[in-house]
Design a protein around this motif. Structure first.
Motif, PDB file in Angstrom:
ATOM      1  N   PRO A  55      43.652  49.753  28.629  1.00  0.00           N
ATOM      2  CA  PRO A  55      42.788  48.578  28.798  1.00  0.00           C
ATOM      3  C   PRO A  55      41.381  48.868  29.306  1.00  0.00           C
ATOM      4  O   PRO A  55      41.190  49.613  30.268  1.00  0.00           O
ATOM      5  N   ILE A  56      40.420  48.240  28.626  1.00  0.00           N
ATOM      6  CA  ILE A  56      39.018  48.325  29.031  1.00  0.00           C
ATOM      7  C   ILE A  56      38.438  46.931  29.265  1.00  0.00           C
ATOM      8  O   ILE A  56      37.235  46.772  29.438  1.00  0.00           O
ATOM      9  N   TYR A  57      39.295  45.906  29.281  1.00  0.00           N
ATOM     10  CA  TYR A  57      38.839  44.542  29.512  1.00  0.00           C
ATOM     11  C   TYR A  57      38.335  44.390  30.956  1.00  0.00           C
ATOM     12  O   TYR A  57      38.640  45.197  31.831  1.00  0.00           O
ATOM     13  N   TYR A  66      45.260  47.186  33.942  1.00  0.00           N
ATOM     14  CA  TYR A  66      46.389  46.426  33.403  1.00  0.00           C
ATOM     15  C   TYR A  66      46.514  45.063  34.097  1.00  0.00           C
ATOM     16  O   TYR A  66      47.507  44.363  33.929  1.00  0.00           O
ATOM     17  N   ASP A  67      45.494  44.709  34.869  1.00  0.00           N
ATOM     18  CA  ASP A  67      45.361  43.385  35.477  1.00  0.00           C
ATOM     19  C   ASP A  67      44.061  42.796  34.940  1.00  0.00           C
ATOM     20  O   ASP A  67      42.994  43.065  35.444  1.00  0.00           O
ATOM     21  N   ILE A  68      44.159  41.990  33.900  1.00  0.00           N
ATOM     22  CA  ILE A  68      42.986  41.561  33.134  1.00  0.00           C
ATOM     23  C   ILE A  68      42.491  40.203  33.626  1.00  0.00           C
ATOM     24  O   ILE A  68      43.256  39.250  33.732  1.00  0.00           O
ATOM     25  N   SER A  69      41.193  40.126  33.908  1.00  0.00           N
ATOM     26  CA  SER A  69      40.607  38.864  34.353  1.00  0.00           C
ATOM     27  C   SER A  69      39.813  38.168  33.250  1.00  0.00           C
ATOM     28  O   SER A  69      39.484  36.990  33.378  1.00  0.00           O
ATOM     29  N   ASP A  70      39.495  38.900  32.176  1.00  0.00           N
ATOM     30  CA  ASP A  70      38.800  38.291  31.036  1.00  0.00           C
ATOM     31  C   ASP A  70      39.121  39.107  29.793  1.00  0.00           C
ATOM     32  O   ASP A  70      38.663  40.244  29.659  1.00  0.00           O
ATOM     33  N   TYR A  71      39.905  38.512  28.892  1.00  0.00           N
ATOM     34  CA  TYR A  71      40.321  39.221  27.678  1.00  0.00           C
ATOM     35  C   TYR A  71      39.175  39.434  26.691  1.00  0.00           C
ATOM     36  O   TYR A  71      39.304  40.244  25.771  1.00  0.00           O
ATOM     37  N   ASP A  72      38.094  38.703  26.818  1.00  0.00           N
ATOM     38  CA  ASP A  72      37.045  38.719  25.809  1.00  0.00           C
ATOM     39  C   ASP A  72      35.822  39.531  26.211  1.00  0.00           C
ATOM     40  O   ASP A  72      34.803  39.479  25.532  1.00  0.00           O
ATOM     41  N   ASP A  73      35.935  40.290  27.277  1.00  0.00           N
ATOM     42  CA  ASP A  73      34.787  41.066  27.730  1.00  0.00           C
ATOM     43  C   ASP A  73      35.240  42.462  28.123  1.00  0.00           C
ATOM     44  O   ASP A  73      36.413  42.701  28.417  1.00  0.00           O
ATOM     45  N   ILE A  74      34.291  43.382  28.128  1.00  0.00           N
ATOM     46  CA  ILE A  74      34.532  44.763  28.556  1.00  0.00           C
ATOM     47  C   ILE A  74      34.164  44.868  30.030  1.00  0.00           C
ATOM     48  O   ILE A  74      33.144  44.323  30.470  1.00  0.00           O
ATOM     49  N   ASP A  75      34.978  45.561  30.808  1.00  0.00           N
ATOM     50  CA  ASP A  75      34.643  45.735  32.208  1.00  0.00           C
ATOM     51  C   ASP A  75      33.399  46.601  32.327  1.00  0.00           C
ATOM     52  O   ASP A  75      33.297  47.646  31.662  1.00  0.00           O
ATOM     53  N   VAL A 104      49.780  40.998  27.809  1.00  0.00           N
ATOM     54  CA  VAL A 104      49.936  39.540  27.829  1.00  0.00           C
ATOM     55  C   VAL A 104      51.257  39.106  28.459  1.00  0.00           C
ATOM     56  O   VAL A 104      51.651  37.949  28.333  1.00  0.00           O
ATOM     57  N   ASN A 105      51.948  40.017  29.144  1.00  0.00           N
ATOM     58  CA  ASN A 105      53.048  39.590  29.997  1.00  0.00           C
ATOM     59  C   ASN A 105      52.486  38.962  31.264  1.00  0.00           C
ATOM     60  O   ASN A 105      53.091  38.071  31.853  1.00  0.00           O
ATOM     61  N   HIS A 106      51.308  39.419  31.678  1.00  0.00           N
ATOM     62  CA  HIS A 106      50.692  38.952  32.912  1.00  0.00           C
ATOM     63  C   HIS A 106      49.181  39.052  32.788  1.00  0.00           C
ATOM     64  O   HIS A 106      48.656  39.691  31.866  1.00  0.00           O
ATOM     65  N   THR A 107      48.481  38.408  33.696  1.00  0.00           N
ATOM     66  CA  THR A 107      47.031  38.548  33.810  1.00  0.00           C
ATOM     67  C   THR A 107      46.719  38.993  35.235  1.00  0.00           C
ATOM     68  O   THR A 107      47.621  39.207  36.050  1.00  0.00           O
ATOM     69  N   SER A 108      45.449  39.102  35.535  1.00  0.00           N
ATOM     70  CA  SER A 108      45.014  39.239  36.925  1.00  0.00           C
ATOM     71  C   SER A 108      45.103  37.875  37.598  1.00  0.00           C
ATOM     72  O   SER A 108      44.970  36.829  36.949  1.00  0.00           O
ATOM     73  N   TRP A 113      42.430  31.450  33.966  1.00  0.00           N
ATOM     74  CA  TRP A 113      43.663  30.686  33.727  1.00  0.00           C
ATOM     75  C   TRP A 113      44.449  30.526  35.023  1.00  0.00           C
ATOM     76  O   TRP A 113      44.929  29.434  35.328  1.00  0.00           O
ATOM     77  N   PHE A 114      44.612  31.635  35.764  1.00  0.00           N
ATOM     78  CA  PHE A 114      45.410  31.558  36.987  1.00  0.00           C
ATOM     79  C   PHE A 114      44.669  30.800  38.088  1.00  0.00           C
ATOM     80  O   PHE A 114      45.296  30.083  38.881  1.00  0.00           O
ATOM     81  N   GLU A 115      43.369  30.960  38.154  1.00  0.00           N
ATOM     82  CA  GLU A 115      42.612  30.220  39.154  1.00  0.00           C
ATOM     83  C   GLU A 115      42.770  28.717  38.945  1.00  0.00           C
ATOM     84  O   GLU A 115      42.879  27.942  39.901  1.00  0.00           O
TER      85      GLU A 115
END
Length: 572
Positions: A55-57, A66-75, A104-108, A113-115
């Motif tokens: 993962p580079i999101y 592996y804890d993604i806060s934004d699927y549509d952007d690169i960290d 996609v089993n989990h996010t950050s 979404w979680f916030e």
């Protein structure tokens, strides 16, 4: 040479990049997209067909991405979307494909979404995650439920599930008074795949990446997205895969992949705990679920009863029994992913071979055995030069959340720190996450800055420059020849597999047969010479010297004695 109408990925080889440890292009000590772009020639020379990026999101990096806060952007740690597009264009121009890691089993817990989900029990996204009320506490102050260690009546946790990273798998959200489920770190809340709006949001995100040009996905713990409802009831001990997993994957195929028949795409599902029968269903082409799965049976054989850090001695017979069963079980339906190591496993050379005196021989033997099975082989970064475990001696050198949490929990329980460190030296995920050793210079040529994790001390001798300069003992050149053989010889990708001498605890031998062509693979999985029995195969009883397709100990060719860690591939 693709065989008849077989999918393109059956004769392909995949190379896994763990970006933060591959190559650092800007000197901040962390690998990035710029570093990958600078080293693409290395991968093109190797001959691999697919590059898979861990993962580079955008991510807080609680679990290294592996804890993604934004699927549509690169960290920003790795670069920008423009840099990603440039990388993808260069990969494609070199004739390779680019696969993204899909988590996609989990996010950050910092994902929008979680916030939203934790802002109120009434928020529309509340049901995008898995929430449970605390179990009641009795008059004596003891809970009526089960605590995280499984003791009845000792806590208010909704179930007895344990996180994969130690501790309870439930964390109480104080603001809303409910627990949320996290199978991994507390900062990785699990998504609720029973919610159709959540599923559609995931499919939309996947389509955006495919529209951008990526060539498929490696799907992290994808079988965990379907939880058996009974395993979420009070007192349940742990995760059980639910039957809805097949519905979810077929739906994913319909919404994401079915219309893209003009693209050569690949889908790989990481699936802890699946059986051969499960995998046959998941990967049968007429079921439209996945192309192949990562299973964990063979890399769990040396785990003890208490945890993965409880090390058992290596057992070659058990390994052959396991891999042979998967070869047979998916021979007519489905497909195997072939791997011995990745970012979650110790270095395969240190785990299964001899990373000292016979480093070259055992590295090349392991590669040959792996690549000559039926399935799609995966090369983990650094394996192509024979990189070894890290050899760390203090807990301060580790960065892996799983290793650090386990060590702290065991020390608190009274375990001997030196015994724990010995386990980590063999088992920690950080063994595979040290920087790729490009040269013998400062920071192993990985960075002009201070690497985020220490380089292995042997980088002065074990590095890309030194290996590729070797005329007769280059692990890189051996991998290149194996990959070329798969491209050129249909028997490697498509031949029938037959295990020989299954009960021999030193010899790994098998045949691959397609029509009139047969390859015989003979590997001495030990540090002592091995005498071959001519009765093993007719080719060994011939007076003439058989044709040698590959051999890592040239002086042994034609002899019935295999040198330590020798492998021979003969045309039978």
């Amino acid at each position: 040479m693709q065989h008849r109408d077989a999918p393109w990925w059956t004769d392909a080889t995949v190379y896994q990049i763990y970006p933060r440890s591959f190559a650092d292009g800007n000197g901040d000590g962390v690998g990035d997209l710029a570093g990958i772009r600078q080293r693409l020639g290395h991968l093109a020379d190797l001959g691999v067909d697919v590059i898979w990026l861990s993962p580079i999101y955008r991510s807080p990096q609680a679990d290294n991405g592996y804890d993604i806060s934004d699927y549509d952007d690169i960290d920003p740690l790795f670069g920008t979307l423009d840099e990603f597009d440039a990388l993808m264009g260069e990969v494609h121009a070199l004739g390779m494909k680019l696969v993204m890691d899909l988590v996609v089993n989990h996010t950050s817990d910092e994902h929008a979404w979680f916030e939203q989900a934790r802002s109120s029990r009434d928020d529309p996204k509340r049901d995008w995650y898995i929430w449970r009320d605390p179990l009641p506490v009795g008059p004596d102050g003891r809970g009526e439920g089960t605590d995280a260690a499984g003791t009845p009546g000792a806590g208010t946790f909704p179930t007895a599930w344990r996180s994969a990273f130690s501790g309870p798998a439930w964390t109480l959200d104080e603001a809303t008074g409910q627990y949320y489920l996290h199978m991994f770190a507390s900062k990785q809340p699990d998504l609720n795949w029973e919610n159709p709006a959540l599923r559609q949001a995931v499919y939309d995100m996947m389509n955006r990446w495919l529209d951008r040009g990526v060539d498929g996905f490696r799907m992290d713990v994808i079988n965990h997205i379907a939880k058996d409802p009974a395993s979420l009831e009070p007192g349940a001990r742990g995760f059980v895969m639910g039957g809805r997993i097949h519905d979810h994957l077929r739906e994913m195929h319909r919404y994401v992949f079915a219309s893209r028949t003009d693209r050569e795409l690949i889908t790989v599902g990481e699936m802890p705990g699946v059986t051969v029968d499960d995998a046959a269903l998941f990967t049968a082409q007429d079921r439209h679920e996945l192309d192949m799965v990562f299973q964990f049976e063979h890399v769990g054989l040396d785990h003890g009863p208490s945890s993965k850090f409880d090390n058992r001695p290596f057992d070659l017979v058990a390994l052959k029994r396991s891999l042979g069963r998967w070869q047979d079980g998916l021979a007519d339906a489905g497909w195997n992913s072939l791997y011995l190591g990745n970012h979650d496993q110790p270095r395969s050379l240190s785990r299964f071979g001899d990373d000292g005196a016979h480093r070259y021989e055992s590295a090349t033997m392991l590669a040959a055995v792996l690549h000559l099975h039926r399935g799609t082989p995966y090369v983990y970064q650094g394996d192509e030069i024979g990189m070894t475990n890290a050899g760390f001696t203090s807990i301060e050198q580790y960065r892996d959340i799983e290793s650090i949490n386990w060590y702290a929990e065991e020390v608190e329980a009274g375990a001997d720190p030196e015994v724990l460190l010995e386990s980590l030296r063999f088992r920690s995920r950080d063994n595979a996450r040290t920087p790729v050793q490009w040269s013998g210079g400062d920071a192993a040529g990985f960075s002009t800055g201070t690497p985020w994790i220490e380089v292995v001390a042997n980088h002065h001798a074990v590095n890309v420059e030194a290996d590729r300069a070797s005329s007769d003992r280059s692990v890189f050149d051996w991998y290149r020849r194996l990959i070329a053989l798969r491209h050129e010889s249909p028997v490697v990708a498509h031949g029938r597999f037959e295990m020989l001498a299954p009960d021999d605890d030193r010899l790994y031998a098998f045949t691959r047969t397609l029509g009139d062509e047969q390859l015989l693979v003979l590997a001495n999985w030990s540090g002592e010479p091995y005498e071959l029995d001519p009765a093993l195969h007719p080719v060994l009883r011939r007076r003439s010297v058989p044709e040698v397709v590959l051999g890592n100990v040239p002086h042994g060719i034609g002899s019935l004695t295999l040198a330590p860690w020798e492998v021979r591939v003969l045309r039978a």
